[in-house]
Design a protein around this motif. Structure first.
Motif, PDB file in Angstrom:
ATOM      1  N   SER A 286      56.899  43.612  11.068  1.00  0.00           N
ATOM      2  CA  SER A 286      56.784  43.747  12.371  1.00  0.00           C
ATOM      3  C   SER A 286      57.146  45.177  12.810  1.00  0.00           C
ATOM      4  CB  SER A 286      57.299  42.677  13.323  1.00  0.00           C
ATOM      5  OG  SER A 286      58.525  42.740  13.499  1.00  0.00           O
ATOM      6  N   GLU A 287      58.261  45.622  12.611  1.00  0.00           N
ATOM      7  CA  GLU A 287      59.043  46.761  12.842  1.00  0.00           C
ATOM      8  C   GLU A 287      58.488  48.022  12.397  1.00  0.00           C
ATOM      9  OE1 GLU A 287      63.121  45.026  14.628  1.00  0.00           O
ATOM     10  OE2 GLU A 287      63.232  46.396  12.950  1.00  0.00           O
ATOM     11  N   SER A 288      58.388  47.773  11.024  1.00  0.00           N
ATOM     12  CA  SER A 288      58.245  49.073  10.331  1.00  0.00           C
ATOM     13  C   SER A 288      56.880  49.255   9.457  1.00  0.00           C
ATOM     14  CB  SER A 288      59.251  49.347   9.090  1.00  0.00           C
ATOM     15  OG  SER A 288      60.557  49.677   9.461  1.00  0.00           O
ATOM     16  N   LEU A 289      56.281  48.382   8.885  1.00  0.00           N
ATOM     17  CA  LEU A 289      55.085  48.408   8.254  1.00  0.00           C
ATOM     18  C   LEU A 289      53.930  48.317   9.008  1.00  0.00           C
ATOM     19  CD1 LEU A 289      53.548  48.276   5.652  1.00  0.00           C
ATOM     20  CD2 LEU A 289      53.628  45.888   5.590  1.00  0.00           C
ATOM     21  N   ASP A 290      53.824  47.690  10.160  1.00  0.00           N
ATOM     22  CA  ASP A 290      52.851  47.433  11.098  1.00  0.00           C
ATOM     23  C   ASP A 290      52.759  48.924  11.855  1.00  0.00           C
ATOM     24  OD1 ASP A 290      52.091  45.037  10.002  1.00  0.00           O
ATOM     25  OD2 ASP A 290      52.660  43.691  11.871  1.00  0.00           O
ATOM     26  N   GLN A 291      53.862  49.273  12.294  1.00  0.00           N
ATOM     27  CA  GLN A 291      53.972  50.441  12.986  1.00  0.00           C
ATOM     28  C   GLN A 291      53.724  51.670  12.072  1.00  0.00           C
ATOM     29  OE1 GLN A 291      54.522  50.434  15.934  1.00  0.00           O
ATOM     30  NE2 GLN A 291      54.674  52.698  16.563  1.00  0.00           N
ATOM     31  N   ALA A 292      53.927  51.817  10.923  1.00  0.00           N
ATOM     32  CA  ALA A 292      53.501  52.936  10.140  1.00  0.00           C
ATOM     33  C   ALA A 292      51.954  52.754   9.861  1.00  0.00           C
ATOM     34  CB  ALA A 292      54.277  52.747   8.771  1.00  0.00           C
ATOM     35  N   GLN A 293      51.379  51.489   9.551  1.00  0.00           N
ATOM     36  CA  GLN A 293      49.947  51.640   9.445  1.00  0.00           C
ATOM     37  C   GLN A 293      49.185  51.828  10.911  1.00  0.00           C
ATOM     38  OE1 GLN A 293      49.840  47.423   8.290  1.00  0.00           O
ATOM     39  NE2 GLN A 293      48.978  47.924   6.447  1.00  0.00           N
ATOM     40  N   ALA A 294      49.897  51.586  11.911  1.00  0.00           N
ATOM     41  CA  ALA A 294      49.297  51.827  13.277  1.00  0.00           C
ATOM     42  C   ALA A 294      49.408  53.609  13.395  1.00  0.00           C
ATOM     43  CB  ALA A 294      49.794  51.500  14.411  1.00  0.00           C
ATOM     44  N   GLN A 295      50.589  53.981  13.295  1.00  0.00           N
ATOM     45  CA  GLN A 295      50.797  55.415  13.428  1.00  0.00           C
ATOM     46  C   GLN A 295      49.726  56.294  12.358  1.00  0.00           C
ATOM     47  OE1 GLN A 295      55.008  55.596  13.193  1.00  0.00           O
ATOM     48  NE2 GLN A 295      55.235  56.390  14.990  1.00  0.00           N
ATOM     49  N   LEU A 296      49.959  55.582  11.277  1.00  0.00           N
ATOM     50  CA  LEU A 296      48.695  56.557  10.302  1.00  0.00           C
ATOM     51  C   LEU A 296      47.335  56.569  10.700  1.00  0.00           C
ATOM     52  CD1 LEU A 296      48.619  58.145   7.513  1.00  0.00           C
ATOM     53  CD2 LEU A 296      48.174  55.957   6.409  1.00  0.00           C
ATOM     54  N   GLY A 297      47.077  55.497  11.244  1.00  0.00           N
ATOM     55  CA  GLY A 297      45.752  54.893  11.746  1.00  0.00           C
ATOM     56  C   GLY A 297      45.400  55.925  13.142  1.00  0.00           C
ATOM     57  N   GLN A 298      46.616  56.134  13.761  1.00  0.00           N
ATOM     58  CA  GLN A 298      46.140  56.916  15.171  1.00  0.00           C
ATOM     59  C   GLN A 298      46.170  58.172  14.732  1.00  0.00           C
ATOM     60  OE1 GLN A 298      49.914  58.092  17.313  1.00  0.00           O
ATOM     61  NE2 GLN A 298      48.802  57.798  19.425  1.00  0.00           N
ATOM     62  N   VAL A 299      46.677  58.791  13.714  1.00  0.00           N
ATOM     63  CA  VAL A 299      46.286  60.124  13.144  1.00  0.00           C
ATOM     64  C   VAL A 299      44.925  60.256  12.605  1.00  0.00           C
ATOM     65  CG1 VAL A 299      46.867  61.988  11.653  1.00  0.00           C
ATOM     66  CG2 VAL A 299      48.716  60.761  12.685  1.00  0.00           C
ATOM     67  N   ALA A 300      44.436  59.166  11.928  1.00  0.00           N
ATOM     68  CA  ALA A 300      43.094  59.192  11.249  1.00  0.00           C
ATOM     69  C   ALA A 300      42.008  59.116  12.418  1.00  0.00           C
ATOM     70  CB  ALA A 300      43.014  58.004  10.214  1.00  0.00           C
ATOM     71  N   ALA A 301      42.422  57.984  13.325  1.00  0.00           N
ATOM     72  CA  ALA A 301      41.253  57.821  14.184  1.00  0.00           C
ATOM     73  C   ALA A 301      41.377  59.306  15.235  1.00  0.00           C
ATOM     74  CB  ALA A 301      41.653  56.457  14.965  1.00  0.00           C
ATOM     75  N   GLY A 302      42.305  59.780  15.505  1.00  0.00           N
ATOM     76  CA  GLY A 302      42.577  60.849  16.310  1.00  0.00           C
ATOM     77  C   GLY A 302      41.616  61.853  15.832  1.00  0.00           C
ATOM     78  N   ALA A 418      45.113  50.031  13.446  1.00  0.00           N
ATOM     79  CA  ALA A 418      45.609  49.197  12.128  1.00  0.00           C
ATOM     80  C   ALA A 418      44.785  49.717  11.084  1.00  0.00           C
ATOM     81  CB  ALA A 418      45.953  47.774  12.369  1.00  0.00           C
ATOM     82  N   ASN A 419      43.512  49.816  11.111  1.00  0.00           N
ATOM     83  CA  ASN A 419      42.513  49.765   9.829  1.00  0.00           C
ATOM     84  C   ASN A 419      41.930  51.200   9.946  1.00  0.00           C
ATOM     85  OD1 ASN A 419      42.825  47.093   9.264  1.00  0.00           O
ATOM     86  ND2 ASN A 419      41.357  46.558  10.743  1.00  0.00           N
ATOM     87  N   ALA A 420      42.141  52.234  10.548  1.00  0.00           N
ATOM     88  CA  ALA A 420      41.531  53.504  10.870  1.00  0.00           C
ATOM     89  C   ALA A 420      41.886  54.214   9.435  1.00  0.00           C
ATOM     90  CB  ALA A 420      42.025  54.071  11.962  1.00  0.00           C
ATOM     91  N   ALA A 421      43.006  54.127   8.921  1.00  0.00           N
ATOM     92  CA  ALA A 421      43.327  55.139   7.815  1.00  0.00           C
ATOM     93  C   ALA A 421      42.229  54.668   6.501  1.00  0.00           C
ATOM     94  CB  ALA A 421      44.665  55.081   7.547  1.00  0.00           C
ATOM     95  N   SER A 422      42.070  53.422   6.461  1.00  0.00           N
ATOM     96  CA  SER A 422      41.358  52.910   5.398  1.00  0.00           C
ATOM     97  C   SER A 422      39.786  52.942   5.730  1.00  0.00           C
ATOM     98  CB  SER A 422      41.778  51.512   5.346  1.00  0.00           C
ATOM     99  OG  SER A 422      41.434  50.465   6.328  1.00  0.00           O
ATOM    100  N   ASP A 423      39.360  53.349   7.023  1.00  0.00           N
ATOM    101  CA  ASP A 423      38.012  52.984   7.599  1.00  0.00           C
ATOM    102  C   ASP A 423      37.510  54.447   7.611  1.00  0.00           C
ATOM    103  OD1 ASP A 423      38.072  50.452   7.443  1.00  0.00           O
ATOM    104  OD2 ASP A 423      38.033  50.178   9.380  1.00  0.00           O
ATOM    105  N   ILE A 424      38.400  55.480   7.759  1.00  0.00           N
ATOM    106  CA  ILE A 424      37.887  56.833   8.240  1.00  0.00           C
ATOM    107  C   ILE A 424      37.035  57.552   7.004  1.00  0.00           C
ATOM    108  CG2 ILE A 424      39.912  58.084   7.299  1.00  0.00           C
ATOM    109  CD1 ILE A 424      39.515  60.325   9.392  1.00  0.00           C
ATOM    110  N   SER A 425      35.788  58.074   7.231  1.00  0.00           N
ATOM    111  CA  SER A 425      34.846  58.688   6.206  1.00  0.00           C
ATOM    112  C   SER A 425      34.098  59.375   6.671  1.00  0.00           C
ATOM    113  CB  SER A 425      34.069  57.428   5.462  1.00  0.00           C
ATOM    114  OG  SER A 425      33.244  56.857   6.490  1.00  0.00           O
ATOM    115  N   VAL A 426      33.331  60.682   5.934  1.00  0.00           N
ATOM    116  CA  VAL A 426      32.656  61.636   6.564  1.00  0.00           C
ATOM    117  C   VAL A 426      31.160  61.273   6.647  1.00  0.00           C
ATOM    118  CG1 VAL A 426      31.900  64.045   5.851  1.00  0.00           C
ATOM    119  CG2 VAL A 426      34.169  63.334   5.274  1.00  0.00           C
ATOM    120  N   ALA A 427      30.762  61.475   7.652  1.00  0.00           N
ATOM    121  CA  ALA A 427      29.300  60.810   7.999  1.00  0.00           C
ATOM    122  C   ALA A 427      28.313  61.852   7.285  1.00  0.00           C
ATOM    123  CB  ALA A 427      29.154  60.799   9.424  1.00  0.00           C
ATOM    124  N   LEU A 428      28.644  63.324   7.428  1.00  0.00           N
ATOM    125  CA  LEU A 428      27.855  64.312   7.054  1.00  0.00           C
ATOM    126  C   LEU A 428      27.650  64.601   5.572  1.00  0.00           C
ATOM    127  CD1 LEU A 428      28.282  67.189   9.545  1.00  0.00           C
ATOM    128  CD2 LEU A 428      26.417  65.206   9.517  1.00  0.00           C
TER     129      LEU A 428
END
Length: 655
Positions: A286-302, A418-428
Motif C-alpha cells: 500500500s505504501e511503496s508498491l502501489d505508490q511507485a506504480q502510480a508515480q511511474l504511471g503519472q509520468v507515462a500518462a503525463g 496505476a496502469n498507465a505505464a503498461s498501457d502507453i503506446s505509440v499511435a502513429l
C-alpha cells in the motif's frame, strides 16, 4: 519412618534431579525450550516422644523458568524485526530496479526528447521522423518493462501472502491442539506439562513473527490468541482460520479474509499492519508498491497527454492537423464485487490534462440520487453533474464517461495512473503524420508604411473547436485615428494582453480593437503579438492552413520544449523530476526501513538475551547440577546402605 525410607526419598529426589538436569542438557539447543528446575520440600515429620522426627524429602514440583514480561518484550521485538526486515526485502527490489542506470527510465526519456529535437531540426526528412518514432516506441517499451517488473513484485507479494496465511492457520491448529492437551494434563496446578507449554509458546512466537498477535490467559491453562482488531485465531481447543481472496475492487491483489462458518469477511489491510512479515507485505504494497506504480504511471500518462495535446495543435506533412501521437491512456476502474447485480453502470475514463493528474486513487459512490467521486488522498469529493451525463466530465485531469443505471450503494475504485505505464503506446506509424509544423502563418506586406511587426503566432486548444477553425486569411488593418485594429472575426471575442501582463476581453463584434506596442491578440485559439508603430491602413495577415509548411518546425520546437517544461503536479514538475521524485521516495523508504531493521535486530537480540538469561540452559550450570545431584544420590544410597547394615545387626542380635 525408618532410616531406610528417609534414604529412599533422598535417592528418589536425587534421581529426579539427575533426570531433569539431563533433560535440560539434552534440550539445550531446542528452540523455545525453557530450563526446568526441581523444587524439593521436606516430608511430613512424625511425632516421636517430645519431638518431631524428619521423614525425608519430597519433590513438590518440576517448574520451568519463565518470565511473562520478558516473553512479551521478546515477542514485540521479534514482530517489529520481522516487519522491518520483511519490508526492506521487498522495497529493495524496487530500489534496485530504479537505481539501475541502464534499465531505468531516464536514458529512454532523454533519447526520446533527443529524437524530438532532431526531428524538429530536420522536419522535411524521413530519417529524423523515423528515428523519432523509434525512440518513442523504445520509451513505451521501457515503461512496459518497468511496469511488468513492478507487477511481478506484486505477484510475489500475493504468493507470500498466501504462504503466510497458510502458516498462520497451521500454527493456530497446533496451538489449539496443545491447548487441549495442556488442559487435560493440568488438573493439578503444581504438575504442569512444561514441555508442552514450551512448544505452545514457541508456536505463538513463530506466529507473532508473521502477524502481530494478542495473547490472553484462558481456563485450564489455555491461551486465547487473537489478531487485528480482536479477531480470535485460537480459543481453548478451537482454532479459526484466515483465507485469501481476490480484492473486492482489484483482481490483481489478494486480500485477507476471516473465516466464520461458511462466510469470509474481508479484513482491512490496515488492521494487520501492526507488525510481522505479513504486516510488512501489506504495508509495502500500500505504501511503496502501489505508490511507485502510480508515480511511474503519472509520468507515462503525463507524457502521453501533454505530447498529444501539443501534437494535435500542429500540422503534419500532408497539411492536416495533427492526430494523437500516443494512444489515449485509459484509467483503471475496479468494480466492487458487492455491487447490486441489477446495476448497469459502466465507468470509463481517459487522461486528458497532464497537469491536473494526481497519483491518488478515487472512490465513486452512488447514494441513490447522486454520484460522488472521492479522492482518497485527502477525502475531497466532486459531484458528477449532471447525472445522467450529457457530456463527459473532467475531474483532476481525467475525462469520465458514465453510462447505465447504478443501484444505491454501488461502488467503484478508480486508479487513474496505476496502469498507465503498461498501457502507453505509440499511435502513429506513418512518419508523414508527425505534426512538426505550426498550422498558421502570419505576414506583414512590404507595402506597409509603418515599422509594425507581427509574430509568427501560435495556437491553443480552442483552435481545434470547429466553431473557431480558420480556413483562409484574417487580415488585420490598423486604423491610426482610432488607435486600433479592425478585421477580427466578427463572431469571436478578442483578448488583448499587454506587456505588463494585464488582459482585457473585448466582446465579439467590437471594432476597432485598441492597440499598444507589444500587445498580444488572442481570438479563436490563435495568438499573435504586434510590436512597433504601424502606419495608417497597414495590414497584418493570419492564414491557415500553413500551405507548404513541410519545412516548418515550430510545433516540433514546442514538442521538444516539453522536456524541460513544468507539466506535472499543476505545472510544478517536469517529467524527469517527476520520475526523480519517485526514485527518491523509494530510495528514502528503503534506507529508512534498512536503518529501522538494524535497530530492530539490536532490540530483538537484546530482548532475546534478557529472556534467555532466565529461561536458557547454561551447560556449565547444568554440569554443576549433575555433580550436586550425583553426590546427593550417592549420599542417599549410603544412608540406605547404613540402614541395611543396622538392620542386619539387629537381626543378628536376635539369633
Amino acid at each position: 519412618m525408618s532410616i531406610l525410607s528417609v534414604g529412599k526419598t533422598g535417592l528418589m529426589a536425587a534421581q529426579i534431579g539427575l533426570s531433569t538436569t539431563g533433560h535440560n542438557i539434552a534440550n539445550a539447543n531446542v528452540e523455545g525450550y525453557s530450563r526446568q528446575t526441581v523444587l524439593q520440600g521436606n516430608a511430613q515429620p512424625e511425632a516421636t516422644g517430645g519431638f518431631f522426627l524428619g521423614t525425608g524429602t519430597t519433590v513438590t514440583a518440576i517448574v520451568r523458568q519463565y518470565d511473562d514480561f520478558l516473553n512479551k518484550t521478546l515477542m514485540n521485538a521479534q514482530s517489529t524485526q520481522a516487519e522491518q526486515n520483511g519490508y526492506y526485502a521487498q522495497v529493495s527490489q524496487i530500489d534496485n530496479l530504479l537505481a539501475d542506470s541502464t534499465s531505468g527510465l531516464t536514458p529512454a526519456l532523454q533519447d526520446f526528447f533527443k529524437g524530438v529535437q532532431d526531428a524538429a531540426s530536420n522536419p522535411a526528412t524521413d530519417a529524423s521522423r523515423s528515428a523519432l518514432l523509434s525512440t518513442a516506441n523504445t520509451l513505451a517499451g521501457r515503461f512496459h518493462s518497468m511496469s511488468e517488473r513492478l507487477t511481478e513484485i506484486g505477484q510475489g507479494v500475493n504468493a507470500e501472502v498466501e504462504t503466510s496465511v497458510s502458516q498462520i492457520n497451521s500454527y493456530a491448529s497446533k496451538i489449539a491442539q496443545l491447548n487441549n492437551d495442556i488442559a487435560g494434563l493440568s488438573a493439578d496446578a503444581s504438575r504442569l506439562p512444561n514441555d508442552l507449554l514450551d512448544q505452545r509458546d514457541q508456536l505463538i512466537r513463530e506466529m507473532n513473527k508473521l502477524v502481530k498477535v494478542n495473547v490472553e490467559k484462558g481456563a485450564s491453562n489455555t491461551l486465547t490468541v487473537s489478531i487485528g482488531t480482536g479477531q480470535p485465531l485460537v480459543i481453548g481447543n478451537r482454532n479459526y482460520e484466515l483465507a485469501t481472496q481476490t480484492s473486492l475492487t482489484d483482481v490483481g491483489k489478494l486480500a485477507i479474509g476471516y473465516v466464520a462458518g461458511d462466510k469470509v469477511s474481508t479484513l482491512p489491510d490496515s488492521s494487520l499492519m501492526g507488525g510481522g512479515s505479513l504486516g510488512a507485505l501489506l504495508k509495502f504494497r500500500s505504501e511503496s508498491l502501489d505508490q511507485a506504480q502510480a508515480q511511474l504511471g503519472q509520468v507515462a500518462a503525463g507524457i502521453a497527454a501533454a505530447f498529444n495535446a501539443q501534437h494535435q495543435l500542429g500540422q503534419d506533412r500532408n497539411g492536416d492537423m495533427g492526430t494523437k501521437f500516443f494512444k489515449d491512456i485509459e484509467v483503471g476502474v475496479g468494480i466492487d464485487v458487492r455491487n447490486s447485480p441489477l446495476g448497469t453502470a459502466k465507468v470509463t475514463g481517459i487522461v486528458k490534462d497532464a497537469s491536473a493528474l494526481t497519483t491518488s486513487s478515487y472512490d465513486l459512490n452512488y447514494d441513490g440520487t447522486n454520484l460522488y467521486l472521492k479522492r482518497q488522498s485527502d477525502g475531497q469529493s466532486t459531484l458528477i453533474s449532471p447525472f445522467p451525463q450529457t457530456v463527459p466530465q473532467v475531474i483532476d485531469g481525467v475525462e469520465y464517461t458514465i453510462t447505465g443505471v447504478p443501484q444505491t450503494g454501488d461502488h467503484f475504485v478508480i486508479n487513474p495512473t496505476a496502469n498507465a505505464a503498461s498501457d502507453i503506446s505509440v499511435a502513429l506509424t506513418d512518419v508523414g503524420k508527425i505534426a512538426l509544423a505550426a498550422p498558421i502563418t502570419t505576414n506583414a506586406p512590404l507595402t506597409n508604411t509603418g515599422n509594425g511587426k507581427i509574430s509568427a503566432g501560435s495556437v491553443d486548444a480552442a483552435f481545434l473547436d470547429p466553431a473557431n477553425t480558420l480556413t483562409g486569411t484574417v487580415t488585420l488593418t490598423y486604423d491610426q485615428a482610432a488607435g486600433g485594429f479592425t478585421g477580427f472575426p466578427a463572431a469571436q471575442d478578442v483578448v488583448v494582453k499587454g506587456i505588463n501582463g494585464n488582459s482585457t476581453t473585448y466582446p465579439a463584434g467590437t471594432t476597432p480593437i485598441p492597440y499598444t506596442d507589444g500587445d498580444t491578440f488572442t481570438f479563436g485559439g490563435i495568438s499573435v503579438a504586434v510590436t512597433g508603430t504601424p502606419g495608417n491602413n497597414d495590414k497584418f495577415s493570419v492564414t491557415a492552413p500553413n500551405a507548404g509548411g513541410t519545412k516548418d518546425n515550430r510545433n516540433g520546437a514546442l514538442l521538444a520544449a516539453l522536456q524541460t517544461k513544468n507539466v506535472l503536479n499543476n505545472g510544478k514538475t517536469t517529467f524527469q523530476s517527476g520520475y526523480a521524485a519517485m526514485v527518491n521516495a523509494v530510495g528514502n523508504k528503503a534506507r529508512e526501513v534498512q536503518i529501522g531493521g538494524l535497530a530492530a535486530d539490536a532490540a530483538a537480540e537484546q530482548a532475546n538475551n534478557a529472556y534467555q538469561s532466565v529461561v536458557g540452559v547454561n551447560l556449565d550450570e547444568e554440569a554443576a547440577e549433575l555433580l550436586r545431584y550425583q553426590q546427593a544420590y550417592q549420599a542417599a544410597g549410603k544412608v540406605m546402605q547404613i540402614a541395611s547394615q543396622l538392620f542386619d545387626v539387629l537381626v543378628s542380635l536376635g539369633r
